[in-house]
Write an enzyme that holds these catalytic residues in place. Sequence first.
Site, PDB file in Angstrom:
ATOM      1  N   ASP A 120       0.858  -1.177   0.000  1.00 33.89           N
ATOM      2  CA  ASP A 120       0.000   0.000   0.000  1.00 33.89           C
ATOM      3  C   ASP A 120       0.902   1.237   0.000  1.00 33.89           C
ATOM      4  OD1 ASP A 120      -2.369   1.668   0.519  1.00 33.89           O
ATOM      5  OD2 ASP A 120      -1.497   1.882   2.524  1.00 33.89           O
ATOM      6  N   ASP A 172      -0.233   5.223   0.781  1.00 34.00           N
ATOM      7  CA  ASP A 172      -0.485   6.228   1.815  1.00 34.00           C
ATOM      8  C   ASP A 172      -0.605   5.604   3.200  1.00 34.00           C
ATOM      9  OD1 ASP A 172      -0.984   8.863   0.225  1.00 34.00           O
ATOM     10  OD2 ASP A 172      -2.092   7.313  -0.847  1.00 34.00           O
TER      11      ASP A 172
END
Length: 272
Positions: free
Chosen positions: A9, A11
Amino acid sequence: MTYRAIALDLDGTLLTAKKTILPASVEALALARQAGIKVLIVSGRHHSAIRPFYQALELDTPAICCNGSYLYHYQTKRTSEGHPLTSEQARGVLKKLQQFDIHGLMYADDHMFYEKPTGHVVRALAWSETLPADQRPHFRHVESLEEETSRAHQIWKFATHHPDNAHLNGFAQQVEQGLGVTCEWSWKDQVDVAQSGNSKGKLLRRWVEEQGLQMQDIVAFGDNFNDISMLSTVGLGVAMGNSADAVKESADVVIGHNEEPGIAELIMKRIL
């Protein structure tokens, strides 16, 4: 255990609060790639907003975008495995946004469309201006998102923001029940609306199987609720220290905050 791919991932996970990748993470991921381990970005972002980090890591894999709504292949500039919203669903989402007085971005085709420059949009545009011109995400201001639903070929998702989480949650519950869509929290004040059944974990599994691998061969890093579908199904799910408790509980391991070199340390100790 020998791991053969790393799913990341962005952010709150790979990225710091300033939207940068720690040098230690860049180095560790480069070493992983040199060892033959595939590195894959799995994000809620639109592909044009993933590009700067994809290039920084010098990747050659596709990216899983918009919470598993599609794969984007940067070498050929094509999408695959797409599962977009219908124009009718998109118009229904817009109607609900209006009822709840919530402004959203519509991710469609190669752009992120918005009507009003909310705080989130202003911050995103300011970040975009710090990038080289060829790396800037494709934001487009329009007079009417509803009109764009008729022009768009593929509507990937809506990113909706509101400072009152209870209000945003009420919107999410109504739109999910009434329109046959999936709503996932991707940030503390953001709910993403996408086609029902889309998830990071589901599309990651499809990509993994296409590579002749199994989910147990994968290490995944994440920090938010939209990451649970992959953290809970891979061989080693790694939650960031800044994750919510439910995200940590879905993972096998919890490491440090995204401002700390926990990703690099885990790669060096447990993968290489």
